[in-house]
Design a protein around this motif. Structure first.
Motif, PDB file in Angstrom:
ATOM      1  N   THR A   1      47.005  -4.765  51.615  1.00 35.88           N
ATOM      2  CA  THR A   1      46.916  -4.228  53.053  1.00 35.88           C
ATOM      3  C   THR A   1      45.711  -3.293  52.981  1.00 35.88           C
ATOM      4  OG1 THR A   1      48.026  -2.817  54.396  1.00 35.88           O
ATOM      5  CG2 THR A   1      48.493  -2.228  52.277  1.00 35.88           C
ATOM      6  N   ARG A   2      45.256  -3.248  54.394  1.00 27.14           N
ATOM      7  CA  ARG A   2      44.093  -2.638  54.768  1.00 27.14           C
ATOM      8  C   ARG A   2      44.433  -1.188  55.274  1.00 27.14           C
ATOM      9  NH1 ARG A   2      39.415  -5.574  57.821  1.00 27.14           N
ATOM     10  NH2 ARG A   2      39.408  -6.527  55.725  1.00 27.14           N
ATOM     11  N   GLU A   3      45.803  -0.980  56.103  1.00 28.90           N
ATOM     12  CA  GLU A   3      46.126  -0.052  56.408  1.00 28.90           C
ATOM     13  C   GLU A   3      46.972   0.886  55.883  1.00 28.90           C
ATOM     14  OE1 GLU A   3      44.731   0.711  59.499  1.00 28.90           O
ATOM     15  OE2 GLU A   3      43.593  -1.159  59.197  1.00 28.90           O
ATOM     16  N   LEU A   4      47.825   0.430  54.975  1.00 32.44           N
ATOM     17  CA  LEU A   4      48.755   1.343  54.254  1.00 32.44           C
ATOM     18  C   LEU A   4      48.380   1.953  52.834  1.00 32.44           C
ATOM     19  CD1 LEU A   4      51.860  -1.096  54.559  1.00 32.44           C
ATOM     20  CD2 LEU A   4      51.145   0.721  56.099  1.00 32.44           C
ATOM     21  N   GLY A   5      49.033   3.066  52.488  1.00 32.68           N
ATOM     22  CA  GLY A   5      48.821   3.737  51.485  1.00 32.68           C
ATOM     23  C   GLY A   5      49.583   3.097  50.169  1.00 32.68           C
ATOM     24  N   GLY A   6      49.164   3.761  48.894  1.00 35.50           N
ATOM     25  CA  GLY A   6      49.857   3.624  48.137  1.00 35.50           C
ATOM     26  C   GLY A   6      49.040   3.739  46.617  1.00 35.50           C
ATOM     27  N   ILE A   7      49.570   3.314  45.525  1.00 31.20           N
ATOM     28  CA  ILE A   7      48.700   3.402  44.198  1.00 31.20           C
ATOM     29  C   ILE A   7      48.342   2.092  43.774  1.00 31.20           C
ATOM     30  CG2 ILE A   7      49.911   5.467  43.556  1.00 31.20           C
ATOM     31  CD1 ILE A   7      51.807   3.810  42.045  1.00 31.20           C
ATOM     32  N   PHE A   8      47.397   2.373  42.848  1.00 36.74           N
ATOM     33  CA  PHE A   8      46.631   1.206  42.258  1.00 36.74           C
ATOM     34  C   PHE A   8      46.316   1.137  40.822  1.00 36.74           C
ATOM     35  CE2 PHE A   8      43.445   3.302  44.357  1.00 36.74           C
ATOM     36  CZ  PHE A   8      42.420   3.469  43.413  1.00 36.74           C
ATOM     37  N   MET A   9      46.714   0.222  40.181  1.00 34.55           N
ATOM     38  CA  MET A   9      46.383   0.204  38.836  1.00 34.55           C
ATOM     39  C   MET A   9      45.397  -0.917  38.099  1.00 34.55           C
ATOM     40  SD  MET A   9      50.308   0.996  37.743  1.00 34.55           S
ATOM     41  CE  MET A   9      50.867   0.052  39.190  1.00 34.55           C
ATOM     42  N   PHE A  10      44.466  -0.780  37.404  1.00 32.59           N
ATOM     43  CA  PHE A  10      43.396  -1.769  36.917  1.00 32.59           C
ATOM     44  C   PHE A  10      43.892  -2.193  35.314  1.00 32.59           C
ATOM     45  CE2 PHE A  10      40.183  -0.058  40.093  1.00 32.59           C
ATOM     46  CZ  PHE A  10      40.452  -0.530  40.815  1.00 32.59           C
ATOM     47  N   TYR A  11      44.078  -3.062  35.023  1.00 39.11           N
ATOM     48  CA  TYR A  11      44.421  -3.821  33.719  1.00 39.11           C
ATOM     49  C   TYR A  11      43.328  -4.401  33.032  1.00 39.11           C
ATOM     50  CZ  TYR A  11      49.239  -2.026  34.676  1.00 39.11           C
ATOM     51  OH  TYR A  11      50.166  -1.383  35.130  1.00 39.11           O
ATOM     52  N   ASN A  12      43.046  -4.581  31.652  1.00 33.96           N
ATOM     53  CA  ASN A  12      42.303  -5.604  31.231  1.00 33.96           C
ATOM     54  C   ASN A  12      43.018  -6.689  30.772  1.00 33.96           C
ATOM     55  OD1 ASN A  12      43.544  -4.771  28.881  1.00 33.96           O
ATOM     56  ND2 ASN A  12      41.872  -3.544  27.938  1.00 33.96           N
ATOM     57  N   ALA A  13      42.406  -7.740  29.925  1.00 38.42           N
ATOM     58  CA  ALA A  13      43.154  -9.029  29.439  1.00 38.42           C
ATOM     59  C   ALA A  13      44.066  -8.908  28.752  1.00 38.42           C
ATOM     60  CB  ALA A  13      42.092  -9.830  29.077  1.00 38.42           C
ATOM     61  N   ALA A  14      44.121  -7.573  27.723  1.00 41.88           N
ATOM     62  CA  ALA A  14      44.914  -7.331  26.830  1.00 41.88           C
ATOM     63  C   ALA A  14      46.274  -6.572  27.305  1.00 41.88           C
ATOM     64  CB  ALA A  14      44.483  -6.326  25.748  1.00 41.88           C
ATOM     65  N   GLY A  15      46.322  -6.360  28.656  1.00 42.54           N
ATOM     66  CA  GLY A  15      47.351  -5.621  29.310  1.00 42.54           C
ATOM     67  C   GLY A  15      47.337  -4.171  29.327  1.00 42.54           C
ATOM     68  N   GLU A  16      46.087  -3.597  28.693  1.00 46.71           N
ATOM     69  CA  GLU A  16      46.087  -2.161  28.608  1.00 46.71           C
ATOM     70  C   GLU A  16      45.701  -1.562  30.052  1.00 46.71           C
ATOM     71  OE1 GLU A  16      43.307   0.827  25.817  1.00 46.71           O
ATOM     72  OE2 GLU A  16      42.656  -1.170  26.269  1.00 46.71           O
ATOM     73  N   LEU A  17      46.372  -0.468  30.534  1.00 52.40           N
ATOM     74  CA  LEU A  17      45.787   0.224  31.463  1.00 52.40           C
ATOM     75  C   LEU A  17      44.515   0.821  31.490  1.00 52.40           C
ATOM     76  CD1 LEU A  17      47.036   1.203  34.451  1.00 52.40           C
ATOM     77  CD2 LEU A  17      48.042   3.050  33.188  1.00 52.40           C
ATOM     78  N   LEU A  18      43.838   0.531  32.330  1.00 53.87           N
ATOM     79  CA  LEU A  18      42.252   1.142  32.318  1.00 53.87           C
ATOM     80  C   LEU A  18      42.229   2.153  33.318  1.00 53.87           C
ATOM     81  CD1 LEU A  18      40.411  -2.030  32.606  1.00 53.87           C
ATOM     82  CD2 LEU A  18      40.925  -0.672  30.513  1.00 53.87           C
ATOM     83  N   PHE A  19      43.029   2.071  34.562  1.00 52.15           N
ATOM     84  CA  PHE A  19      42.478   3.301  35.652  1.00 52.15           C
ATOM     85  C   PHE A  19      43.694   3.174  36.484  1.00 52.15           C
ATOM     86  CE2 PHE A  19      40.649   5.029  39.738  1.00 52.15           C
ATOM     87  CZ  PHE A  19      40.275   6.049  39.012  1.00 52.15           C
ATOM     88  N   VAL A  20      44.074   4.220  37.108  1.00 52.20           N
ATOM     89  CA  VAL A  20      45.209   4.692  38.090  1.00 52.20           C
ATOM     90  C   VAL A  20      44.412   5.309  39.153  1.00 52.20           C
ATOM     91  CG1 VAL A  20      47.629   5.495  38.785  1.00 52.20           C
ATOM     92  CG2 VAL A  20      46.933   4.433  36.498  1.00 52.20           C
TER      93      VAL A  20
END
Length: 118
Positions: A34-53
């Motif tokens: 969505t372009r208009e709504l707010g929230g949280i996002f999480m970036f993961y790598n190929a191993a499923g490791e959380l990189l950034f929130v």
């Protein structure tokens, strides 16, 4: 003790190996966020490791900015991101709580602010 349940992602997009369409670092499905709504996002790598929130009042522009600007905490690690998960959270206070909680419980690799576990 406070119990916090991380919301289930509303949208998950993954990096494509050889994208045929216009793309940003292999991601072609930004239109699903969505372009208009707010929230949280999480970036993961190929191993499923959380990189950034992160959190945002308007998700799509904020997420795309991480792949385009020169001051993003992941600027030197953009190629490492293979999956983006997005949770819609409209309340700003809830976004702040979720972001801090996820950073510290899942130990996001490239978040430097809000880290309490060091």
């Amino acid at each position: 003790m406070i119990q916090i349940t991380v919301p289930t992602p509303d949208v998950t997009i993954t990096k494509q190996e050889n994208p045929q369409l216009s793309h940003i670092y292999g991601f072609t499905d930004f239109h699903l966020i969505t372009r208009e709504l707010g929230g949280i996002f999480m970036f993961y790598n190929a191993a499923g490791e959380l990189l950034f929130v992160g959190k945002a009042r308007k998700l799509r522009p904020r997420i795309k900015k991480h792949f385009e600007d020169t001051v993003s905490p992941i600027k030197n690690h953009r190629e490492e991101v293979t999956t983006i998960e997005v949770c819609l959270v409209e309340d700003p206070m809830e976004r702040e709580i979720y972001e801090t909680y996820i950073i510290n419980t899942m130990r996001a690799k490239y978040n430097v602010d809000k880290v309490l576990y060091k």
